[in-house]
Design an enzyme around this catalytic site. Structure first.
Site, short mmCIF file in Angstrom:
data_model
loop_
_atom_site.label_atom_id
_atom_site.label_comp_id
_atom_site.label_asym_id
_atom_site.label_seq_id
_atom_site.Cartn_x
_atom_site.Cartn_y
_atom_site.Cartn_z
N TYR A 22 0.78 -1.23 0.00
CA TYR A 22 0.00 0.00 0.00
C TYR A 22 0.82 1.28 0.00
O TYR A 22 0.25 2.37 -0.05
CB TYR A 22 -0.95 -0.01 1.20
CG TYR A 22 -1.84 -1.23 1.23
CD1 TYR A 22 -2.79 -1.42 0.24
CD2 TYR A 22 -1.71 -2.19 2.22
CE1 TYR A 22 -3.60 -2.55 0.25
CE2 TYR A 22 -2.51 -3.32 2.24
CZ TYR A 22 -3.46 -3.49 1.24
OH TYR A 22 -4.25 -4.60 1.24
N ASN A 74 -12.70 3.31 -3.06
CA ASN A 74 -11.81 2.19 -2.78
C ASN A 74 -12.52 1.39 -1.70
O ASN A 74 -12.43 1.72 -0.51
CB ASN A 74 -10.44 2.66 -2.29
CG ASN A 74 -9.49 1.51 -2.04
OD1 ASN A 74 -9.91 0.37 -1.92
ND2 ASN A 74 -8.21 1.80 -1.96
N HIS A 80 -14.81 -7.46 -2.08
CA HIS A 80 -15.03 -8.88 -2.28
C HIS A 80 -16.23 -9.42 -1.53
O HIS A 80 -16.54 -10.60 -1.64
CB HIS A 80 -13.78 -9.66 -1.83
CG HIS A 80 -12.51 -8.91 -2.04
ND1 HIS A 80 -12.00 -8.65 -3.30
CD2 HIS A 80 -11.67 -8.31 -1.16
CE1 HIS A 80 -10.88 -7.94 -3.16
NE2 HIS A 80 -10.67 -7.72 -1.89
N ASP A 87 -25.29 -2.35 -4.34
CA ASP A 87 -26.69 -1.96 -4.53
C ASP A 87 -26.92 -0.49 -4.24
O ASP A 87 -27.71 0.17 -4.91
CB ASP A 87 -27.61 -2.82 -3.66
CG ASP A 87 -27.73 -4.25 -4.17
OD1 ASP A 87 -27.29 -4.54 -5.31
OD2 ASP A 87 -28.27 -5.09 -3.41
N HIS A 100 -7.96 0.72 -6.39
CA HIS A 100 -7.24 -0.11 -5.43
C HIS A 100 -5.77 0.27 -5.50
O HIS A 100 -5.21 0.40 -6.59
CB HIS A 100 -7.40 -1.60 -5.75
CG HIS A 100 -8.82 -2.04 -5.68
ND1 HIS A 100 -9.46 -2.25 -4.48
CD2 HIS A 100 -9.73 -2.26 -6.65
CE1 HIS A 100 -10.71 -2.61 -4.72
NE2 HIS A 100 -10.90 -2.61 -6.04
N LEU A 101 -5.16 0.45 -4.35
CA LEU A 101 -3.73 0.78 -4.30
C LEU A 101 -2.88 -0.35 -4.86
O LEU A 101 -1.94 -0.13 -5.62
CB LEU A 101 -3.32 1.09 -2.87
CG LEU A 101 -3.93 2.38 -2.29
CD1 LEU A 101 -3.91 2.34 -0.78
CD2 LEU A 101 -3.19 3.58 -2.82
N SER A 102 -3.19 -1.57 -4.46
CA SER A 102 -2.45 -2.73 -4.95
C SER A 102 -3.20 -3.34 -6.13
O SER A 102 -4.39 -3.08 -6.32
CB SER A 102 -2.27 -3.77 -3.83
OG SER A 102 -3.52 -4.34 -3.48
N ARG A 111 -9.16 -12.16 -3.38
CA ARG A 111 -9.16 -10.72 -3.66
C ARG A 111 -9.47 -10.40 -5.12
O ARG A 111 -9.64 -9.25 -5.49
CB ARG A 111 -7.82 -10.10 -3.29
CG ARG A 111 -7.53 -10.12 -1.81
CD ARG A 111 -6.29 -9.31 -1.48
NE ARG A 111 -5.82 -9.59 -0.16
CZ ARG A 111 -6.29 -9.02 0.96
NH1 ARG A 111 -7.25 -8.14 0.89
NH2 ARG A 111 -5.79 -9.35 2.14
#
Length: 149
Positions: A22, A74, A80, A87, A100-102, A111
């Protein structure tokens, strides 16, 4: 407010949590930079981080009344697991980017599933804090296109 940034669980620990995945920038560092970028083009920007799914849903529900034109999210671990967040975004009908950082597709198998990717304008994954800047640029372009209509 033009752009709403929402960050999910554990992102309040950025800077110290698993820096190999991260990075070392804090969430405050990232959001300060994004606020400057948005303000430089005349947009208002608000950000919230919460470890509570219910609170993130409430921010999404309030987005229409607050004049939000674009959401950057994020969802972190909720990526997940959270059909409820998905919704909520569908319910308000506001365009959004998933960040997403990674690179979630280079990590554990669990993931790799996202409940948001198929409904997002775009997904930015694996570019670290710069991914938020990419998403903000997408938001700026989207809002500018809306203003031309």
């Amino acid at each position: 407010m033009d752009v709403l940034l929402l960050n999910g669980p554990n992102l309040n620990l950025l800077g110290s949590r698993e820096p190999d995945y991260y990075g070392t920038q804090t969430l405050d560092d990232i959001t300060s930079n994004l606020t400057k970028i948005a303000n430089n083009v005349g947009l208002t920007f608000e950000h919230h981080q919460d470890n509570s799914e219910a609170k993130l849903i409430k921010y999404i529900h309030n987005a229409v009344d607050n004049g939000v034109q674009y959401i950057i999210i994020n969802p972190a671990a909720f990526t997940h697991t959270s059909i409820a967040l998905r919704d909520a975004i569908l319910a308000v009908g506001i365009e959004f980017s998933e960040v997403h950082l990674s690179n979630i597709y280079k990590r554990e198998n669990f993931r790799k599933q996202s409940y948001f990717s198929d409904i997002a304008q775009g997904i930015i994954s694996g570019f670290g804090p710069q991914g938020y800047e990419f998403a903000l640029q997408a938001a700026i372009q989207h809002i500018q296109q809306l203003e031309r209509l």
